[in-house]
Design a protein around this motif. Sequence first.
Motif, PDB file in Angstrom:
ATOM      1  N   ILE A   1       1.108  -1.053   0.232  1.00 39.03           N
ATOM      2  CA  ILE A   1       0.046   0.232  -0.025  1.00 39.03           C
ATOM      3  C   ILE A   1       0.385   1.217   0.174  1.00 39.03           C
ATOM      4  O   ILE A   1       0.576   2.302  -0.761  1.00 39.03           O
ATOM      5  CB  ILE A   1      -1.211  -0.250   1.434  1.00 39.03           C
ATOM      6  CG1 ILE A   1      -1.968  -1.050   0.725  1.00 39.03           C
ATOM      7  CG2 ILE A   1      -1.617   1.410   1.292  1.00 39.03           C
ATOM      8  CD1 ILE A   1      -2.738  -1.234   2.329  1.00 39.03           C
ATOM      9  N   ARG A   2       2.030   1.189   0.818  1.00 40.19           N
ATOM     10  CA  ARG A   2       2.839   2.291   0.576  1.00 40.19           C
ATOM     11  C   ARG A   2       3.428   2.774  -0.260  1.00 40.19           C
ATOM     12  O   ARG A   2       3.156   3.785  -1.204  1.00 40.19           O
ATOM     13  CB  ARG A   2       3.685   1.521   1.991  1.00 40.19           C
ATOM     14  CG  ARG A   2       4.195   3.253   2.231  1.00 40.19           C
ATOM     15  CD  ARG A   2       5.508   3.391   3.316  1.00 40.19           C
ATOM     16  NE  ARG A   2       6.999   1.739   3.056  1.00 40.19           N
ATOM     17  CZ  ARG A   2       6.268   0.973   3.860  1.00 40.19           C
ATOM     18  NH1 ARG A   2       5.886   0.915   4.701  1.00 40.19           N
ATOM     19  NH2 ARG A   2       7.658   0.042   3.762  1.00 40.19           N
ATOM     20  N   PHE A   3       4.049   1.757  -1.394  1.00 40.33           N
ATOM     21  CA  PHE A   3       4.681   1.604  -2.687  1.00 40.33           C
ATOM     22  C   PHE A   3       3.333   2.047  -3.944  1.00 40.33           C
ATOM     23  O   PHE A   3       3.632   2.848  -4.449  1.00 40.33           O
ATOM     24  CB  PHE A   3       5.091   0.607  -2.650  1.00 40.33           C
ATOM     25  CG  PHE A   3       6.456  -0.069  -1.830  1.00 40.33           C
ATOM     26  CD1 PHE A   3       7.041   1.200  -1.967  1.00 40.33           C
ATOM     27  CD2 PHE A   3       6.556  -1.182  -1.971  1.00 40.33           C
ATOM     28  CE1 PHE A   3       8.674   0.999  -1.594  1.00 40.33           C
ATOM     29  CE2 PHE A   3       7.915  -1.287  -1.081  1.00 40.33           C
ATOM     30  CZ  PHE A   3       8.861  -0.776  -0.756  1.00 40.33           C
ATOM     31  N   MET A   4       1.811   2.304  -3.604  1.00 42.38           N
ATOM     32  CA  MET A   4       1.191   2.351  -4.433  1.00 42.38           C
ATOM     33  C   MET A   4       1.015   3.828  -4.372  1.00 42.38           C
ATOM     34  O   MET A   4       0.490   4.542  -5.284  1.00 42.38           O
ATOM     35  CB  MET A   4       0.336   1.389  -3.917  1.00 42.38           C
ATOM     36  CG  MET A   4      -0.149   0.158  -4.666  1.00 42.38           C
ATOM     37  SD  MET A   4       0.143   0.006  -6.618  1.00 42.38           S
ATOM     38  CE  MET A   4      -1.513   0.825  -6.262  1.00 42.38           C
ATOM     39  N   GLU A   5       0.686   4.368  -2.948  1.00 44.61           N
ATOM     40  CA  GLU A   5       0.803   5.745  -2.662  1.00 44.61           C
ATOM     41  C   GLU A   5       2.057   6.393  -3.500  1.00 44.61           C
ATOM     42  O   GLU A   5       1.454   7.226  -4.254  1.00 44.61           O
ATOM     43  CB  GLU A   5       1.135   5.539  -1.028  1.00 44.61           C
ATOM     44  CG  GLU A   5      -0.317   5.513  -0.546  1.00 44.61           C
ATOM     45  CD  GLU A   5      -0.531   5.513   0.972  1.00 44.61           C
ATOM     46  OE1 GLU A   5       0.618   5.255   1.729  1.00 44.61           O
ATOM     47  OE2 GLU A   5      -1.595   5.776   1.446  1.00 44.61           O
ATOM     48  N   GLU A   6       3.379   5.569  -3.546  1.00 39.99           N
ATOM     49  CA  GLU A   6       4.369   6.727  -3.552  1.00 39.99           C
ATOM     50  C   GLU A   6       4.224   7.108  -5.489  1.00 39.99           C
ATOM     51  O   GLU A   6       4.140   7.917  -6.394  1.00 39.99           O
ATOM     52  CB  GLU A   6       5.886   5.773  -3.869  1.00 39.99           C
ATOM     53  CG  GLU A   6       6.705   6.220  -4.526  1.00 39.99           C
ATOM     54  CD  GLU A   6       8.262   5.675  -4.247  1.00 39.99           C
ATOM     55  OE1 GLU A   6       9.058   5.744  -4.206  1.00 39.99           O
ATOM     56  OE2 GLU A   6       8.042   4.542  -2.772  1.00 39.99           O
ATOM     57  N   GLY A   7       3.345   5.327  -5.935  1.00 46.01           N
ATOM     58  CA  GLY A   7       2.931   5.711  -7.772  1.00 46.01           C
ATOM     59  C   GLY A   7       2.049   6.668  -8.205  1.00 46.01           C
ATOM     60  O   GLY A   7       2.526   7.439  -8.627  1.00 46.01           O
ATOM     61  N   LEU A   8       1.203   6.290  -6.528  1.00 43.39           N
ATOM     62  CA  LEU A   8       0.119   7.853  -6.958  1.00 43.39           C
ATOM     63  C   LEU A   8       0.107   8.772  -6.969  1.00 43.39           C
ATOM     64  O   LEU A   8       0.393  10.271  -7.692  1.00 43.39           O
ATOM     65  CB  LEU A   8      -1.103   7.722  -5.839  1.00 43.39           C
ATOM     66  CG  LEU A   8      -1.725   6.430  -5.985  1.00 43.39           C
ATOM     67  CD1 LEU A   8      -2.578   5.885  -5.146  1.00 43.39           C
ATOM     68  CD2 LEU A   8      -2.465   6.581  -7.985  1.00 43.39           C
ATOM     69  N   GLN A   9       1.615   9.586  -6.123  1.00 43.32           N
ATOM     70  CA  GLN A   9       2.179  10.450  -5.739  1.00 43.32           C
ATOM     71  C   GLN A   9       2.730  10.718  -6.911  1.00 43.32           C
ATOM     72  O   GLN A   9       2.734  12.257  -7.633  1.00 43.32           O
ATOM     73  CB  GLN A   9       3.330  10.477  -4.458  1.00 43.32           C
ATOM     74  CG  GLN A   9       1.914  10.900  -3.166  1.00 43.32           C
ATOM     75  CD  GLN A   9       3.102  10.680  -1.723  1.00 43.32           C
ATOM     76  OE1 GLN A   9       4.219  10.383  -2.388  1.00 43.32           O
ATOM     77  NE2 GLN A   9       3.114  10.718  -1.118  1.00 43.32           N
ATOM     78  N   LYS A  10       3.842  10.139  -7.583  1.00 37.59           N
ATOM     79  CA  LYS A  10       4.370  10.387  -9.061  1.00 37.59           C
ATOM     80  C   LYS A  10       3.733  10.255 -10.065  1.00 37.59           C
ATOM     81  O   LYS A  10       3.249  11.154 -11.128  1.00 37.59           O
ATOM     82  CB  LYS A  10       5.352   9.201  -9.496  1.00 37.59           C
ATOM     83  CG  LYS A  10       6.521   9.436  -8.271  1.00 37.59           C
ATOM     84  CD  LYS A  10       7.460   7.835  -8.812  1.00 37.59           C
ATOM     85  CE  LYS A  10       8.670   8.677  -8.183  1.00 37.59           C
ATOM     86  NZ  LYS A  10       9.734   7.306  -7.738  1.00 37.59           N
ATOM     87  N   ALA A  11       1.811   9.547 -10.225  1.00 33.84           N
ATOM     88  CA  ALA A  11       1.071   9.831 -11.319  1.00 33.84           C
ATOM     89  C   ALA A  11       0.965  11.636 -11.147  1.00 33.84           C
ATOM     90  O   ALA A  11       0.218  12.233 -12.473  1.00 33.84           O
ATOM     91  CB  ALA A  11       0.361   9.290 -11.362  1.00 33.84           C
TER      92      ALA A  11
END
Length: 396
Positions: free
Chosen positions: A333-343
């Motif tokens: 979940i933490r890595f997915m949130e990082e991906g959303l921030q970059k998106a």
Amino acid sequence: MANLQGKASQRGRQKKKKKLSSEDAVRAVLLSSLFIGLAIALSVSLLILMPPREQQDLKHNGEEQTSFPAKVKPNPETAIQSGTLSTIKNQPIEADKDAKPKTGSPSQIASTIENSTEVPSCTTSSRKDSTTPTVPKTTRPMKPNGGSTGLVVSAPLERPPQPPPKHKGSLAIVLDDAGNNLRELEPFLKFPGPLTIAVLPGLPYSAEAARRIRAAGKEVILHQPMEAVGGQNPGPGAIYAGMSRDEIEAVLKHNLAEVGPVVGMNNHQGSKITADERIMEIVLAFCRRNGIYYLDSRTTADTVVPTVAERLGIRIGERDVFVDNIQEKAAMIRFMEEGLQKAEKKGAAIVIGHVWSNELAATLSELYPELIAQGFSLTTISRIMMGTFEDEGFGD
């Protein structure tokens, strides 16, 4: 002597007169008693034959003409409430303390109550056999701050439709290492949003996995094995540093024939190959001739893929985040949130996971509704490569 006789005769006449007067009085009393008895008998007969309602009116006529009781029973059939007839049964009505007494016969008073425009303060209830309409329950809608709007309506007010959230960015999810079995792949095929799934060549289920992915409407790419710096076995159909151009192209053609048709390719391992400009120029040129894109998984910081692609004028994709390097749900979940921030920062981002991750399929399914609700959309690598990801509808 004659005088004495005259007086005696006169006294005799007076006694006789008195006697006659007593008889007349007795006779008068008897007649009066007879008339009174007849009157009483007639009155009793009338009361017996008179209807109960008229008896009650006659009995209380004197009282009701002078005062109105504090509590009365309204007409048991109907009363006017808010302009609608409602059945009332044995409900007391509290009289206004300041109201003037109502005078008149009971029937007049009852008529006055029925025809009054004032609504009595009482509880109404409907009999089962009543055909009169009932007053619907009302609700009082609340303001956003918790206060009442003051409006009384028959149903809660519907909120106006909320505008969709502003689009924050698009996310492409890539799942590597399909082809070892079908069991691990199945949960991702049921995922409601778009996915890009990379299939390894030369494995028992490579071709069938690619077929099922396409049938599920997901995007298929070739997960091309390449030599790693650490010397790990990349698996069948790999590219090695000592290969010639012809050998490299032959391997790529064979792998595409097995899992194709595909829309792109990314590297499996390959930290040694993706740092080799000669080999990567052969690979990227092959992709351009065959109309497929190349996605750099960035397994090494020494990758030369962006440099070679710029020299050849080829657009490539690049991985932003690995979501399952740590096999724990909280970490994913933490890595997915990082991906959303970059998106959100770049407009689109690419995250890579693996079909063998035990928690990944369930985690993505749980995050998907919230991701859409926050204003993000899922996309594919193809759309990112074509630059059309910004035009997608949410959830497409």
